[in-house]
Scaffold this motif. Structure first.
Motif, mmCIF file in Angstrom:
data_model
loop_
_atom_site.group_PDB
_atom_site.id
_atom_site.type_symbol
_atom_site.label_atom_id
_atom_site.label_comp_id
_atom_site.label_asym_id
_atom_site.label_seq_id
_atom_site.Cartn_x
_atom_site.Cartn_y
_atom_site.Cartn_z
ATOM 1 N N HIS A 58 0.929 -1.158 -0.032
ATOM 2 C CA HIS A 58 0.081 0.078 0.044
ATOM 3 C C HIS A 58 0.883 1.354 -0.019
ATOM 4 N N THR A 66 -2.045 8.717 -6.738
ATOM 5 C CA THR A 66 -3.118 7.704 -6.409
ATOM 6 C C THR A 66 -2.901 6.467 -6.021
ATOM 7 N N PRO A 67 -3.501 6.180 -4.805
ATOM 8 C CA PRO A 67 -3.255 4.791 -4.200
ATOM 9 C C PRO A 67 -3.686 3.483 -4.938
ATOM 10 N N SER A 69 -5.310 0.420 -6.628
ATOM 11 C CA SER A 69 -6.892 0.039 -6.362
ATOM 12 C C SER A 69 -7.314 -1.319 -6.152
ATOM 13 N N ASN A 73 -9.798 -1.823 -2.783
ATOM 14 C CA ASN A 73 -9.475 -0.445 -2.639
ATOM 15 C C ASN A 73 -9.046 0.037 -0.907
ATOM 16 N N SER A 76 -5.839 3.271 0.635
ATOM 17 C CA SER A 76 -6.310 4.563 1.253
ATOM 18 C C SER A 76 -6.298 4.363 2.680
ATOM 19 N N LEU A 86 -2.797 13.135 2.593
ATOM 20 C CA LEU A 86 -3.849 12.805 1.422
ATOM 21 C C LEU A 86 -4.395 14.271 1.166
ATOM 22 N N GLY A 89 -8.083 12.439 -1.954
ATOM 23 C CA GLY A 89 -8.175 11.105 -2.482
ATOM 24 C C GLY A 89 -6.627 10.639 -2.865
ATOM 25 N N ARG A 90 -5.664 11.500 -3.122
ATOM 26 C CA ARG A 90 -4.426 11.392 -3.575
ATOM 27 C C ARG A 90 -3.492 11.443 -2.444
#
Length: 103
Positions: A58, A66-67, A69, A73, A76, A86, A89-90
């Motif tokens: 991770h 971007t983490p 997926s 998911n 994150s 973050l 979302g990034r």
């Protein structure tokens, strides 16, 4: 480290060694790891997909922060648990990239 019954290639071992050195709360991009070990970002992703149980997958993100997926998911949430900053979302790469001078 490896718990699996199949052997690790030298390339995979190199990738896993780099990922294992990423400190908690920091990240590297697939491309930055590829630059270090002499492969492609896609091949780094393949190693992490095959050996995710063996490392902190991770902590590896796309070049834009971007983490990953995969794994439902869950990246994150794992990054948040490690207090990785973050934004929308990034991962905030200006604060979380490791090493600081990395790509």
């Amino acid at each position: 480290m490896a718990k699996s019954t199949h052997s690790v290639s030298s390339f995979a071992r190199s990738v896993l060694d780099v990922v294992d050195r990423i400190p908690q709360g920091r990240v590297m991009s697939y491309g930055a790891i590829a630059d270090q070990v002499g492969g492609s970002a896609r091949s780094v992703g393949g190693v992490l997909s095959a050996w995710s149980e063996e490392t902190n997958w991770h902590r590896v993100v796309y070049a834009d922060g971007t983490p990953a997926s995969c794994h439902g998911n869950s990246a994150s949430g794992l990054l948040i648990d490690e207090e990785v900053p973050l934004l929308n979302g990034r991962v905030d790469l200006t604060r979380a990239r490791w090493p600081d001078n990395g790509r």
